[in-house]
Design an enzyme around this catalytic site. Structure first.
Site, PDB file in Angstrom:
ATOM      1  N   ASN A 149      99.598  26.093  45.160  1.00 35.13           N
ATOM      2  CA  ASN A 149      98.308  25.538  44.708  1.00 35.13           C
ATOM      3  C   ASN A 149      97.956  24.274  45.474  1.00 35.13           C
ATOM      4  OD1 ASN A 149      96.914  26.999  42.371  1.00 35.13           O
ATOM      5  ND2 ASN A 149      99.079  27.084  41.788  1.00 35.13           N
TER       6      ASN A 149
ATOM      7  N   HIS B 131      97.197  26.446  34.488  1.00 32.69           N
ATOM      8  CA  HIS B 131      98.183  27.172  33.688  1.00 32.69           C
ATOM      9  C   HIS B 131      97.991  28.677  33.924  1.00 32.69           C
ATOM     10  CE1 HIS B 131     100.999  27.864  30.466  1.00 32.69           C
ATOM     11  NE2 HIS B 131     100.180  28.807  30.037  1.00 32.69           N
TER      12      HIS B 131
ATOM     13  N   ASP C 245      95.815  16.795  27.633  1.00 37.73           N
ATOM     14  CA  ASP C 245      95.868  15.886  26.477  1.00 37.73           C
ATOM     15  C   ASP C 245      97.321  15.806  26.002  1.00 37.73           C
ATOM     16  OD1 ASP C 245      96.350  18.184  25.053  1.00 37.73           O
ATOM     17  OD2 ASP C 245      94.419  18.223  24.027  1.00 37.73           O
TER      18      ASP C 245
ATOM     19  N   VAL D 183     100.652  20.599  24.475  1.00 35.53           N
ATOM     20  CA  VAL D 183     101.128  21.434  25.587  1.00 35.53           C
ATOM     21  C   VAL D 183     100.045  22.464  25.914  1.00 35.53           C
ATOM     22  CG1 VAL D 183     102.892  23.098  26.308  1.00 35.53           C
ATOM     23  CG2 VAL D 183     103.540  21.114  24.936  1.00 35.53           C
TER      24      VAL D 183
ATOM     25  N   ALA E 259      94.589  34.280  42.031  1.00 35.51           N
ATOM     26  CA  ALA E 259      93.395  33.827  41.301  1.00 35.51           C
ATOM     27  C   ALA E 259      93.406  32.299  41.172  1.00 35.51           C
ATOM     28  CB  ALA E 259      93.350  34.488  39.922  1.00 35.51           C
ATOM     29  N   GLU E 260      94.584  31.718  40.963  1.00 36.01           N
ATOM     30  CA  GLU E 260      94.681  30.254  40.861  1.00 36.01           C
ATOM     31  C   GLU E 260      94.189  29.589  42.140  1.00 36.01           C
ATOM     32  OE1 GLU E 260      98.463  29.619  37.840  1.00 36.01           O
ATOM     33  OE2 GLU E 260      98.826  29.459  39.965  1.00 36.01           O
TER      34      GLU E 260
HETATM   35  C1  GAR Z   1     101.516  28.064  39.044  1.00 35.96           C
HETATM   36  O1  GAR Z   1     101.469  29.428  38.712  1.00 35.96           O
HETATM   37  C2  GAR Z   1     101.033  27.230  37.875  1.00 35.96           C
HETATM   38  O2  GAR Z   1     100.038  27.845  37.128  1.00 35.96           O
HETATM   39  C3  GAR Z   1     102.298  27.095  37.064  1.00 35.96           C
HETATM   40  O3  GAR Z   1     103.306  26.899  38.024  1.00 35.96           O
HETATM   41  C4  GAR Z   1     102.956  27.595  39.218  1.00 35.96           C
HETATM   42  C5  GAR Z   1     103.118  26.656  40.393  1.00 35.96           C
HETATM   43  O4  GAR Z   1     103.015  27.350  41.596  1.00 35.96           O
HETATM   44  N1  GAR Z   1     102.212  25.980  36.186  1.00 35.96           N
HETATM   45  C6  GAR Z   1     102.694  26.011  34.950  1.00 35.96           C
HETATM   46  O5  GAR Z   1     103.284  26.968  34.482  1.00 35.96           O
HETATM   47  C7  GAR Z   1     102.484  24.723  34.173  1.00 35.96           C
HETATM   48  N2  GAR Z   1     102.753  24.933  32.777  1.00 35.96           N
HETATM   49  P1  GAR Z   1     102.854  26.552  42.973  1.00 35.96           P
HETATM   50  O6  GAR Z   1     103.993  25.526  43.049  1.00 35.96           O
HETATM   51  O7  GAR Z   1     103.004  27.619  44.000  1.00 35.96           O
HETATM   52  O8  GAR Z   1     101.507  25.911  42.983  1.00 35.96           O
END
Ligand code: GAR
Length: 207
Positions: free
Chosen positions: A17, A114, A146, A149, A178-179
């Site tokens: 990300n 998330h 916030d 969690v 998608a992220e």
């Molecule tokens: C992502 O899928 C993000 O949504 C998740 O960790 C991954 C990080 O991937 N975050 C959580 O679960 C937070 N609760 P990345 O290091 O490749 O960006």
């Protein structure tokens, strides 16, 4: 860029990300500068990727707890982010819950991504929770942070179909993709100050 909008990114993992965000900044799609990358994991890929891009990147030891920072670590994170004069803190796979003093220092200026359609499946391995539950649509959510969690006001969401032959890995991969589209779009809107919050509702003034 005069007085660019300054972003601090926190992550514990591989940093895909972060790379999507850094690519969007480099392409001019996010009018901002990534001022600092911090991690609680010394060997995290996110630090390596940031250093390759000449972005200041720092490991800060989190202390003895598994799911939160200890007081000294929290102070060090806050000090580093204040010294970097960040306007926005972007959590990109940061796997610790942020507590009172940190939240107070940057009230309303911390966002997270998330891997589920919140409020479904907060917490860990949400893609696996989605498969175990048998939902037909999964996805990802960008939200303000916030004191709870994965509970802050929702900025944006993207849906991903669950396929009959999905494994946790294939579904997680599709959610990750998608992220990488959703997070830059949300951070760009924040940097352009196109986002306002009315109670729990986040309003996009332009899209
Ligand atoms: C992502 O899928 C993000 O949504 C998740 O960790 C991954 C990080 O991937 N975050 C959580 O679960 C937070 N609760 P990345 O290091 O490749 O960006």
């Amino acid at each position: 860029m005069n007085n660019p909008f300054r972003i601090g990114i926190l992550g514990s993992g591989q940093g895909s990300n972060f790379m999507a965000l850094a690519d969007a900044v480099a392409a001019g799609k996010i009018p901002a500068q990534i001022a600092l990358v911090l991690s609680d994991v010394e060997a995290a890929g996110i630090l390596t990727h940031a250093r390759h891009r000449q972005i200041p990147a720092q490991f800060i030891a989190p202390g003895p707890f598994r799911t939160k920072l200890d007081e000294a670590a929290e102070r060090a994170f806050v000090a580093a982010l204040q010294a970097a004069q960040v306007d926005l803190i972007v959590l990109a796979g940061f796997m610790r819950v942020l507590k009172g003093d940190f939240l107070r220092a940057f009230a309303g200026r911390i966002v997270n991504i998330h891997p589920s359609l919140l409020p479904c499946f907060p917490g860990l391995q949400s893609w696996k929770q989605a498969l175990d539950h048998g939902v037909k649509v999964a996805g990802c959510t960008v939200h303000f942070v916030d004191a709870g969690v994965d509970s802050g006001a929702i900025i944006g969401q993207s849906a991903v179909p669950v396929l009959d032959n999905d494994t946790p890995e294939t579904l997680h991969q599709r959610i990750h993709a998608a992220e990488h589209e959703l997070y830059p779009r949300c951070v760009a809107a924040l940097a352009r100050r196109e986002i306002s919050v009315v109670g729990r509702r986040v309003i996009w003034r332009k899209s």
